[in-house]
Scaffold this active site. Structure first.
Site, PDB file in Angstrom:
ATOM      1  N   VAL A 197      47.750  63.480  16.456  1.00 36.52           N
ATOM      2  CA  VAL A 197      48.513  64.658  16.022  1.00 36.52           C
ATOM      3  C   VAL A 197      48.017  65.142  14.659  1.00 36.52           C
ATOM      4  O   VAL A 197      48.543  66.116  14.109  1.00 36.52           O
ATOM      5  CB  VAL A 197      50.035  64.330  15.972  1.00 36.52           C
ATOM      6  CG1 VAL A 197      50.549  64.095  17.395  1.00 36.52           C
ATOM      7  CG2 VAL A 197      50.352  63.138  15.082  1.00 36.52           C
ATOM      8  N   CYS A 237      66.975  75.187  11.092  1.00 35.85           N
ATOM      9  CA  CYS A 237      66.124  76.212  11.737  1.00 35.85           C
ATOM     10  C   CYS A 237      66.506  77.578  11.155  1.00 35.85           C
ATOM     11  O   CYS A 237      67.701  77.910  11.087  1.00 35.85           O
ATOM     12  CB  CYS A 237      66.372  76.185  13.242  1.00 35.85           C
ATOM     13  SG  CYS A 237      65.666  77.601  14.110  1.00 35.85           S
ATOM     14  N   GLN A 260      44.623  62.408  21.527  1.00 35.81           N
ATOM     15  CA  GLN A 260      46.031  61.990  21.519  1.00 35.81           C
ATOM     16  C   GLN A 260      46.584  62.094  20.101  1.00 35.81           C
ATOM     17  O   GLN A 260      47.778  61.945  19.881  1.00 35.81           O
ATOM     18  CB  GLN A 260      46.167  60.562  22.018  1.00 35.81           C
ATOM     19  CG  GLN A 260      45.628  60.335  23.426  1.00 35.81           C
ATOM     20  CD  GLN A 260      45.574  58.866  23.778  1.00 35.81           C
ATOM     21  OE1 GLN A 260      46.551  58.269  24.232  1.00 35.81           O
ATOM     22  NE2 GLN A 260      44.419  58.257  23.554  1.00 35.81           N
ATOM     23  N   HIS A 270      49.247  65.433  22.418  1.00 36.36           N
ATOM     24  CA  HIS A 270      50.523  64.964  21.855  1.00 36.36           C
ATOM     25  C   HIS A 270      51.025  65.829  20.716  1.00 36.36           C
ATOM     26  O   HIS A 270      51.882  65.388  19.950  1.00 36.36           O
ATOM     27  CB  HIS A 270      50.376  63.497  21.409  1.00 36.36           C
ATOM     28  CG  HIS A 270      50.180  62.565  22.563  1.00 36.36           C
ATOM     29  ND1 HIS A 270      49.689  61.290  22.417  1.00 36.36           N
ATOM     30  CD2 HIS A 270      50.387  62.729  23.894  1.00 36.36           C
ATOM     31  CE1 HIS A 270      49.627  60.703  23.614  1.00 36.36           C
ATOM     32  NE2 HIS A 270      50.033  61.567  24.521  1.00 36.36           N
ATOM     33  N   THR A 319      41.037  54.337  21.336  1.00 36.29           N
ATOM     34  CA  THR A 319      42.355  54.338  21.962  1.00 36.29           C
ATOM     35  C   THR A 319      42.582  53.030  22.708  1.00 36.29           C
ATOM     36  O   THR A 319      41.671  52.489  23.329  1.00 36.29           O
ATOM     37  CB  THR A 319      42.568  55.534  22.918  1.00 36.29           C
ATOM     38  OG1 THR A 319      43.899  55.494  23.443  1.00 36.29           O
ATOM     39  CG2 THR A 319      41.556  55.558  24.043  1.00 36.29           C
ATOM     40  N   PRO A 359      36.424  48.606  18.512  1.00 37.20           N
ATOM     41  CA  PRO A 359      36.058  47.246  18.099  1.00 37.20           C
ATOM     42  C   PRO A 359      36.535  46.178  19.087  1.00 37.20           C
ATOM     43  O   PRO A 359      36.011  45.075  19.124  1.00 37.20           O
ATOM     44  CB  PRO A 359      36.789  47.074  16.754  1.00 37.20           C
ATOM     45  CG  PRO A 359      37.254  48.414  16.339  1.00 37.20           C
ATOM     46  CD  PRO A 359      37.331  49.251  17.564  1.00 37.20           C
TER      47      PRO A 359
END
Ligand code: OAD
Length: 251
Positions: A104, A154, A102, A120, A195, A221
């Protein structure tokens, strides 16, 4: 070696198809804050949804662009941790090992992992907010490095650029998610690492694996929403547990 790590290693030894599903916790020991850590600094008084959504970007494109630019700069300063390297070693033990992340960041790649599925997106990649040439068309950072103001224009249509990450309310990259679902449905063991299991559809993958008969091994944990379907729960930091698991597998 603790008993739970030994049990996890035993469950893995008889497997051929293994999947790792990772979240922000696996990058925590590299110094990258998790999403449930409080937002710090300039963004402390913003919600994550404000910063990681098309609506938030439209509301304040400069603030969102600057937040991601700050995260890209931070990522250039950090290194993979022992957990990333150990996971890459563990993967070599199996004929079929897929890392679904997940995250990036690019720390799994830099830590030596090979078959990685990014659900992601990628923080270090940039594209046109309006997908003027199709969402797979990326813009090289050299094109806009140092451009004044934010977000930069852009180069193809002159409108906003944006990070190539999945924002709240947006679809996951279809091919990546299809591959992830297939890997989850057919694996024999799924390592669920770092996660909270709060954000779908990624958080549904452990259930897909469990329904397919896989053994779920959680490394975290804390207890999470996924803990209830985890046959083995390794409570601790992934940077400590994954090297123990690699050692138990002899890699
Ligand atoms: P979270 O911040 O929600 O959860 C991080 C998890 O890592 C928590 O369960 C922590 O207990 C655990 N953790 C903390 N330190 C750890 C360590 N040293 N080793 C192992 N685990 C540790 O991050 P994610 O679950 O990755 O989505 O968040 C999922 C998604 O929510 C993100 O991909 C992002 C966010 O909204 C999008 O941006 C679309």
């Amino acid at each position: 070696m603790n008993d739970a790590v030994s049990r996890a290693a035993e469950a893995l030894k008889s497997a051929r198809r293994v999947v790792a599903l990772t979240g922000a916790g696996v990058s925590k020991e590299s110094g990258v804050p998790t999403y449930r850590d409080a937002l710090a600094g300039l963004w402390a008084n913003h919600s994550f949804e404000d910063l990681a959504s098309p609506e938030g970007f439209r509301r304040d494109p400069a603030m969102v662009w600057d937040w991601y630019a700050a995260r890209r700069s931070q990522l250039r300063e950090v290194r993979p941790n022992a957990g990333h390297y150990a996971l890459a070693r563990i993967a070599t033990h199996f004929p079929d090992f897929v890392t679904i992340t997940q995250n990036v960041d690019d720390l799994h790649e830099r830590g030596g992992s090979r078959d990685i599925i990014h659900l992601h997106g990628h923080l270090m990649e940039t594209k046109c907010f309006f997908d003027c040439r199709g969402s797979s068309t990326l813009v090289d950072e050299a094109v806009f490095a140092g451009s004044e103001g934010s977000p930069p224009p852009c180069p193809h249509c002159g409108r906003w650029l944006r990070p190539n990450v999945v924002w709240f309310g947006e679809m996951l990259p279809p091919e990546a998610f299809r591959r992830a679902q297939q890997a989850a449905a057919t694996c024999e063991v799924m390592l669920v690492i770092g996660t909270s299991g709060l954000v779908y559809p990624a958080a549904g993958l452990p259930m897909t694996a469990e329904l397919g008969g896989a053994v779920i091994i959680e490394i975290n944990p804390e207890d999470t929403d996924i803990s209830r379907i985890a046959a083995i729960r390794l409570r601790g930091a992934s940077g400590e547990i994954l090297p123990q698991l690699a050692e138990a597998l002899g890699v």
